[in-house]
Design a protein around this motif. Structure first.
Motif, mmCIF file in Angstrom:
data_model
loop_
_atom_site.group_PDB
_atom_site.id
_atom_site.type_symbol
_atom_site.label_atom_id
_atom_site.label_comp_id
_atom_site.label_asym_id
_atom_site.label_seq_id
_atom_site.Cartn_x
_atom_site.Cartn_y
_atom_site.Cartn_z
ATOM 1 N N ILE A 28 27.719 102.448 46.146
ATOM 2 C CA ILE A 28 27.850 101.357 47.047
ATOM 3 C C ILE A 28 28.394 101.789 48.363
ATOM 4 O O ILE A 28 27.891 101.562 49.431
ATOM 5 C CB ILE A 28 28.809 100.296 46.510
ATOM 6 C CG1 ILE A 28 27.932 99.688 45.285
ATOM 7 C CG2 ILE A 28 29.159 99.158 47.651
ATOM 8 C CD1 ILE A 28 29.103 98.670 44.503
ATOM 9 N N GLN A 29 29.216 102.823 48.619
ATOM 10 C CA GLN A 29 29.908 103.451 49.707
ATOM 11 C C GLN A 29 28.858 103.899 50.536
ATOM 12 O O GLN A 29 28.828 103.734 51.692
ATOM 13 C CB GLN A 29 31.052 104.208 49.182
ATOM 14 C CG GLN A 29 32.128 103.690 48.460
ATOM 15 C CD GLN A 29 33.455 104.631 48.083
ATOM 16 O OE1 GLN A 29 32.957 105.705 47.534
ATOM 17 N NE2 GLN A 29 34.548 104.109 48.424
ATOM 18 N N GLU A 30 28.009 104.675 49.771
ATOM 19 C CA GLU A 30 27.204 105.383 50.627
ATOM 20 C C GLU A 30 26.040 104.520 51.463
ATOM 21 O O GLU A 30 25.652 104.578 52.417
ATOM 22 C CB GLU A 30 26.191 106.317 49.864
ATOM 23 C CG GLU A 30 27.061 107.509 49.176
ATOM 24 C CD GLU A 30 26.327 108.320 48.117
ATOM 25 O OE1 GLU A 30 24.979 107.902 47.947
ATOM 26 O OE2 GLU A 30 26.720 109.236 47.788
ATOM 27 N N ILE A 31 25.636 103.305 50.632
ATOM 28 C CA ILE A 31 24.781 102.458 51.110
ATOM 29 C C ILE A 31 25.526 101.671 52.368
ATOM 30 O O ILE A 31 24.805 101.626 53.448
ATOM 31 C CB ILE A 31 24.238 101.401 50.161
ATOM 32 C CG1 ILE A 31 23.547 101.684 49.023
ATOM 33 C CG2 ILE A 31 23.794 100.197 50.622
ATOM 34 C CD1 ILE A 31 23.377 101.078 48.095
ATOM 35 N N TYR A 32 26.685 101.225 52.149
ATOM 36 C CA TYR A 32 27.604 100.400 53.066
ATOM 37 C C TYR A 32 27.891 101.532 54.264
ATOM 38 O O TYR A 32 27.415 101.065 55.562
ATOM 39 C CB TYR A 32 28.837 99.971 52.803
ATOM 40 C CG TYR A 32 28.961 98.685 51.846
ATOM 41 C CD1 TYR A 32 27.744 98.040 51.629
ATOM 42 C CD2 TYR A 32 29.994 98.370 50.979
ATOM 43 C CE1 TYR A 32 27.612 97.110 50.780
ATOM 44 C CE2 TYR A 32 29.975 97.239 50.246
ATOM 45 C CZ TYR A 32 28.867 96.806 49.913
ATOM 46 O OH TYR A 32 28.531 95.473 49.217
ATOM 47 N N THR A 33 28.019 102.522 53.951
ATOM 48 C CA THR A 33 28.426 103.750 55.296
ATOM 49 C C THR A 33 27.152 103.733 55.861
ATOM 50 O O THR A 33 26.951 103.814 57.219
ATOM 51 C CB THR A 33 28.830 104.947 54.775
ATOM 52 O OG1 THR A 33 29.962 104.705 54.110
ATOM 53 C CG2 THR A 33 29.128 105.947 55.927
ATOM 54 N N GLU A 34 25.907 104.090 55.356
ATOM 55 C CA GLU A 34 24.691 104.154 56.155
ATOM 56 C C GLU A 34 24.228 102.990 56.827
ATOM 57 O O GLU A 34 23.692 103.102 58.060
ATOM 58 C CB GLU A 34 23.536 104.596 55.097
ATOM 59 C CG GLU A 34 22.266 105.140 55.903
ATOM 60 C CD GLU A 34 22.430 106.393 56.717
ATOM 61 O OE1 GLU A 34 21.796 106.268 57.698
ATOM 62 O OE2 GLU A 34 23.221 107.178 56.381
#
Length: 340
Positions: free
Chosen positions: A283-289
């Motif tokens: 989730i963090q990777e998706i949000y960050t991107e």
């Protein structure tokens, strides 16, 4: 300062080209900026200038490091100046004074006191290089010190973190005013007070541990409300506060509360037991991107809604509104029972 060359001209040229190209990609990436032609041109031109004034007389690894440090530090100042303008001004003043003092010493050392001679090109070059070196080293010291000792001042908020430990039952009297006929009769500030209590309940439930503000300002027509992480502020559109139902405003407020939780998740892994470690990272990777290339509703409404950052907030708001509807209905039934 003395001139010295310890690197061949060919090697010096190649490492500057490679360094400039690498910085053009790496600096925006690290700073969370979208790579742009302007930033690349800024970095390359700065590196090129450093190369130009050092390639003949000061061709060494220290010069190369300074030439690459300078554009990175300048972009840092440009990008973050608005966050602490006083610190930026003080830093630039100190640099200007130190550079002026150094240049004066260099130029004075080249004067002929018996017969005035024009200032030589080498002295000017030494002054320019020394000024750049002072700035680069001063910024290294400043950024290193800030990373260790600097503590940003607390963000002023209307509702403090100490006021967050509450449930819907704790705010029952306030939340009962969400009943449409009651809510419509409230003043604008009274409506905002009710919405602040909604946020208190939501921040508590989501485990967001900082305070917040709920304000009312004129926004773009397509925006009901928006959340600004930098100031922990939810802003309700002035155009809609008095002509939208409490349910509509509830949806917007809970949607923005979830955005506050999403930022909290990015910074502190605040999951409230909703996901395991692997899911959190995903989730963090998706949000960050998505936040790096965030698409607003005005730019492309469909793409805006398809972003996980927005889809998750919408999903949460759908459930939250139902929760408050049940609360309002239950409270209305309790009130009717007491009246009878």
């Amino acid at each position: 300062m003395t001139d010295n060359n310890t690197v061949s001209k060919r090697e010096y040229t190649l490492i500057h080209i490679a360094g400039a190209l690498l910085l053009s990609w790496y600096i925006p990436y690290v700073m969370g900026l979208e790579a742009s032609f302007t930033d690349a041109a800024f970095i390359i031109s700065n590196v090129a200038f450093g190369y130009y004034i050092t390639v003949e007389k000061r061709r060494n690894w220290f010069s190369f490091i300074i030439n690459l440090l300078l554009p990175a530090e300048l972009l840092t100042i440009i990008e973050y100046a608005g966050r602490n303008i006083t610190l930026t001004v003080v830093l630039l003043v100190v640099w200007a004074l130190l550079s002026a003092g150094y240049a004066a010493l260099v130029l004075r050392s080249g004067k002929n006191h018996v017969r005035r001679k024009p200032i030589s090109a080498s002295r000017l070059r030494w002054s320019a290089y020394g000024s750049r070196t002072i700035f680069a080293l001063l910024m290294v010291i400043a950024l290193f010190s800030l990373s260790i000792f600097y503590q940003p001042p607390p963000i002023p908020t209307q509702v403090s973190a100490d006021s967050l430990g509450c449930t819907a039952d704790d705010c029952a009297d306030s939340l009962s005013r969400l009943e449409p006929s009651c809510f419509d009769s409230l003043s604008q500030e009274e409506k905002l007070d009710v919405l602040r209590d909604v946020c208190r309940v939501e921040f508590t439930a989501l485990g967001v541990d900082h305070g917040f503000s709920v304000e009312c300002e004129e926004l773009d027509d397509i925006i009901l409300a928006q959340y600004l992480q930098r100031t922990y502020t939810i802003t309700v559109n002035q155009k809609y506060i008095n002509n939208r139902s409490s349910y509509h405003l509830l949806y917007g407020i809970t949607h923005e509360c979830y955005h506050a939780y999403q930022y909290s998740l990015l910074f502190s892994e605040n999951t409230q037991g909703q996901a395991d470690t692997e899911k959190i990272k995903e989730i963090q990777e998706i949000y960050t991107e998505e936040l790096k290339h965030y698409c607003s509703a005005r730019e492309d409404p469909d793409k805006y809604r398809d972003q996980a950052f927005e889809k998750d907030a919408n999903s949460y708001a759908d459930k939250a509104v139902v929760k408050y509807l049940r609360f309002i209905l239950t409270d209305t039934q309790r009130s009717a029972g007491r009246a009878s």
